[in-house]
Design a protein around this motif. Sequence first.
Motif, mmCIF file in Angstrom:
data_model
loop_
_atom_site.group_PDB
_atom_site.id
_atom_site.type_symbol
_atom_site.label_atom_id
_atom_site.label_comp_id
_atom_site.label_asym_id
_atom_site.label_seq_id
_atom_site.Cartn_x
_atom_site.Cartn_y
_atom_site.Cartn_z
ATOM 1 N N ASP A 76 19.194 30.312 39.111
ATOM 2 C CA ASP A 76 19.828 31.616 39.199
ATOM 3 C C ASP A 76 21.097 31.599 38.342
ATOM 4 O O ASP A 76 22.051 30.907 38.692
ATOM 5 C CB ASP A 76 20.165 31.902 40.667
ATOM 6 C CG ASP A 76 20.452 33.366 40.890
ATOM 7 O OD1 ASP A 76 20.410 34.126 39.909
ATOM 8 O OD2 ASP A 76 20.722 33.729 42.045
ATOM 9 N N GLU A 77 21.081 32.333 37.254
ATOM 10 C CA GLU A 77 22.233 32.385 36.339
ATOM 11 C C GLU A 77 22.765 30.988 35.997
ATOM 12 O O GLU A 77 23.943 30.685 36.263
ATOM 13 C CB GLU A 77 23.361 33.232 36.950
ATOM 14 C CG GLU A 77 22.993 34.666 37.254
ATOM 15 C CD GLU A 77 22.933 35.545 36.020
ATOM 16 O OE1 GLU A 77 23.216 35.030 34.924
ATOM 17 O OE2 GLU A 77 22.583 36.724 36.138
ATOM 18 N N PRO A 78 21.948 30.135 35.421
ATOM 19 C CA PRO A 78 22.389 28.746 35.225
ATOM 20 C C PRO A 78 23.471 28.587 34.160
ATOM 21 O O PRO A 78 24.134 27.554 34.123
ATOM 22 C CB PRO A 78 21.110 28.027 34.795
ATOM 23 C CG PRO A 78 20.267 29.082 34.198
ATOM 24 C CD PRO A 78 20.590 30.346 34.910
ATOM 25 N N THR A 79 23.668 29.587 33.305
ATOM 26 C CA THR A 79 24.575 29.370 32.177
ATOM 27 C C THR A 79 25.969 29.949 32.396
ATOM 28 O O THR A 79 26.782 29.928 31.479
ATOM 29 C CB THR A 79 23.986 30.006 30.904
ATOM 30 O OG1 THR A 79 23.694 31.367 31.186
ATOM 31 C CG2 THR A 79 22.732 29.293 30.482
ATOM 32 N N VAL A 80 26.247 30.441 33.613
ATOM 33 C CA VAL A 80 27.573 30.992 33.880
ATOM 34 C C VAL A 80 28.626 29.924 33.627
ATOM 35 O O VAL A 80 28.477 28.782 34.051
ATOM 36 C CB VAL A 80 27.655 31.504 35.341
ATOM 37 C CG1 VAL A 80 29.075 31.873 35.703
ATOM 38 C CG2 VAL A 80 26.747 32.684 35.530
ATOM 39 N N SER A 81 29.680 30.285 32.919
ATOM 40 C CA SER A 81 30.832 29.447 32.569
ATOM 41 C C SER A 81 30.499 28.266 31.656
ATOM 42 O O SER A 81 31.330 27.397 31.462
ATOM 43 C CB SER A 81 31.627 28.981 33.805
ATOM 44 O OG SER A 81 30.857 28.226 34.673
ATOM 45 N N LEU A 82 29.296 28.230 31.081
ATOM 46 C CA LEU A 82 29.002 27.193 30.087
ATOM 47 C C LEU A 82 29.426 27.670 28.700
ATOM 48 O O LEU A 82 29.276 28.842 28.368
ATOM 49 C CB LEU A 82 27.506 26.880 30.057
ATOM 50 C CG LEU A 82 26.903 26.161 31.264
ATOM 51 C CD1 LEU A 82 25.431 25.884 31.019
ATOM 52 C CD2 LEU A 82 27.639 24.869 31.544
ATOM 53 N N ASP A 83 29.931 26.741 27.860
ATOM 54 C CA ASP A 83 30.231 27.117 26.480
ATOM 55 C C ASP A 83 28.960 26.991 25.634
ATOM 56 O O ASP A 83 27.910 26.571 26.121
ATOM 57 C CB ASP A 83 31.374 26.271 25.921
ATOM 58 C CG ASP A 83 31.045 24.792 25.932
ATOM 59 O OD1 ASP A 83 29.854 24.441 25.987
ATOM 60 O OD2 ASP A 83 31.984 23.986 25.894
ATOM 61 N N GLY A 108 6.794 20.016 33.376
ATOM 62 C CA GLY A 108 7.464 20.787 34.401
ATOM 63 C C GLY A 108 7.452 22.265 34.044
ATOM 64 O O GLY A 108 6.924 22.663 33.003
ATOM 65 N N SER A 109 8.024 23.090 34.910
ATOM 66 C CA SER A 109 8.151 24.503 34.574
ATOM 67 C C SER A 109 9.471 25.024 35.133
ATOM 68 O O SER A 109 10.093 24.382 35.975
ATOM 69 C CB SER A 109 6.965 25.302 35.114
ATOM 70 O OG SER A 109 6.722 24.959 36.443
ATOM 71 N N ALA A 110 9.886 26.182 34.639
ATOM 72 C CA ALA A 110 11.184 26.710 35.036
ATOM 73 C C ALA A 110 11.129 28.222 35.168
ATOM 74 O O ALA A 110 10.510 28.905 34.347
ATOM 75 C CB ALA A 110 12.247 26.321 34.013
ATOM 76 N N LEU A 111 11.736 28.732 36.218
ATOM 77 C CA LEU A 111 11.867 30.166 36.455
ATOM 78 C C LEU A 111 13.364 30.458 36.436
ATOM 79 O O LEU A 111 14.105 29.953 37.270
ATOM 80 C CB LEU A 111 11.257 30.507 37.819
ATOM 81 C CG LEU A 111 11.260 31.953 38.263
ATOM 82 C CD1 LEU A 111 10.474 32.806 37.294
ATOM 83 C CD2 LEU A 111 10.663 32.072 39.648
ATOM 84 N N ILE A 112 13.798 31.229 35.442
ATOM 85 C CA ILE A 112 15.232 31.359 35.189
ATOM 86 C C ILE A 112 15.629 32.831 35.205
ATOM 87 O O ILE A 112 15.033 33.646 34.501
ATOM 88 C CB ILE A 112 15.591 30.770 33.807
ATOM 89 C CG1 ILE A 112 14.990 29.375 33.646
ATOM 90 C CG2 ILE A 112 17.094 30.725 33.620
ATOM 91 C CD1 ILE A 112 15.035 28.858 32.232
ATOM 92 N N ALA A 113 16.642 33.160 35.995
ATOM 93 C CA ALA A 113 17.229 34.494 35.922
ATOM 94 C C ALA A 113 18.481 34.388 35.063
ATOM 95 O O ALA A 113 19.407 33.679 35.420
ATOM 96 C CB ALA A 113 17.584 34.996 37.314
ATOM 97 N N THR A 114 18.474 35.041 33.905
ATOM 98 C CA THR A 114 19.642 34.945 33.039
ATOM 99 C C THR A 114 19.719 36.173 32.148
ATOM 100 O O THR A 114 18.726 36.858 31.912
ATOM 101 C CB THR A 114 19.593 33.664 32.186
ATOM 102 O OG1 THR A 114 20.807 33.565 31.454
ATOM 103 C CG2 THR A 114 18.427 33.667 31.230
#
Lengths: 207, 218
Positions: free
Chosen positions: A143-150, A169-175
């Motif tokens: 869930d929003e994994p990139t918040v505050s990442l540069d 593997g697999s990934a389900l990403i909300a972004t």
Amino acid sequence: MPMGIKVSDLTIARGGIKVLEGLSFQLAAGQALVLRGPNGVGKTTLLRTIAGLQPPVSGRIESAVDTLVYAGHADGIKATLTVSENLKFWAQVFGNADISAALEAFELTPLSNRPAGALSAGQKRRLGLARLLVTGRDVWILDEPTVSLDVQAVEMFAAAIREHLRQGGSALIATHINLGLDEARILDVGPYRAKALEIDDFDGAFL
Amino acid sequence: MIALLIRDLRLAMRAGGGFGLGLAFFLIVVVLVPFGVGPQSTLLSSIAPGILWLGALLACLLSLDRIFALDWEDGSLDLLATAPLPMEAIVTIKALAHWLTTGLPLVLAAPVFGLLLSLPEAGYKPLILSLFLGTPALSVIGTFGAALTVGLKRGGLLLSLLVLPLYVPTLIFGAEMARRGAAGLDVTTPLLMLAGITCGTIALLPFASAAVLRVNLR
């Protein structure tokens, strides 16, 4: 049972009000799916439902036992524990022991003995994402994994996702941002927004 | 599960972890009571078992809202709930960690604090035994209360109101056992009742705590 997740005709609710309905998708091994949609449409609720934190109103979510790992808005980091103590704890909970690869992947090795409370917001997030690697689970629900990442850390994260997909593997990403993952499919959940009929009826009763 | 226990104990020991909070509160109560009731040692020694039990109970209550609140705030509780640990195991470990950091130090400190209240000599063994048997129930019941109120802003008041009535049976039989022991009477009946209450809560309440925690995480 195939690896990954199969969601069919799913309806979910937040606080008793339906937010998304009739949602179906499939996520196979080696695939990534990016969820898009305006704020408040129910992306977090969808991810929490798939992660098993709340039951769906109707519909089915199929996945193999013990293959999912969830990472929410908060990283679950204890400020008074060091970076490596935080990671070791989650590794042990998921039955693994080795954290060096995860530290390496998110360039946390030089910080490993620092208390997590002394990290910057972006470094904390990297620690939270490194947790995914030590779980050894196949399906990442993010869930929003990139918040505050540069920018550089986002590339680091994209590389970790790519490596994870390559290993089946697999990934389900909300972004909302573009991760630079060309192989990822995009699912806009906006059209599945639940009809607000009940709310209209509710108002009507008072008019 | 062991990893969770070690993490909780380590967190309690680190700065701001709250280890010793209950102990300090217990000390304050026991030191202040003689000033409040006056220096008659006969009066003190007759109320000592009750005061010691009450102090231990309130000291336990003080740290209850930390059991789940901190984990809820930083998101660890969500992550633990999706980890391959059964929720029942999580709440049991949390209660055990709370007992080890709050209940057990109280049991060990009780004889010293008994001295301050001029507890009769015969009363020490029953007092320690009653606290040792009773404080696990306080931690398990408190964990249930903490699970009920997790996620509520300033849930501490509600938590205290919910938990206090549930503490009454433990307090009655625990203090009764310590009092009878201090008076040199037979303690078998309150001992068995106290042990029964503790065993019952440990056997049943983790399931209730896990159920309410699942509801609260939705």
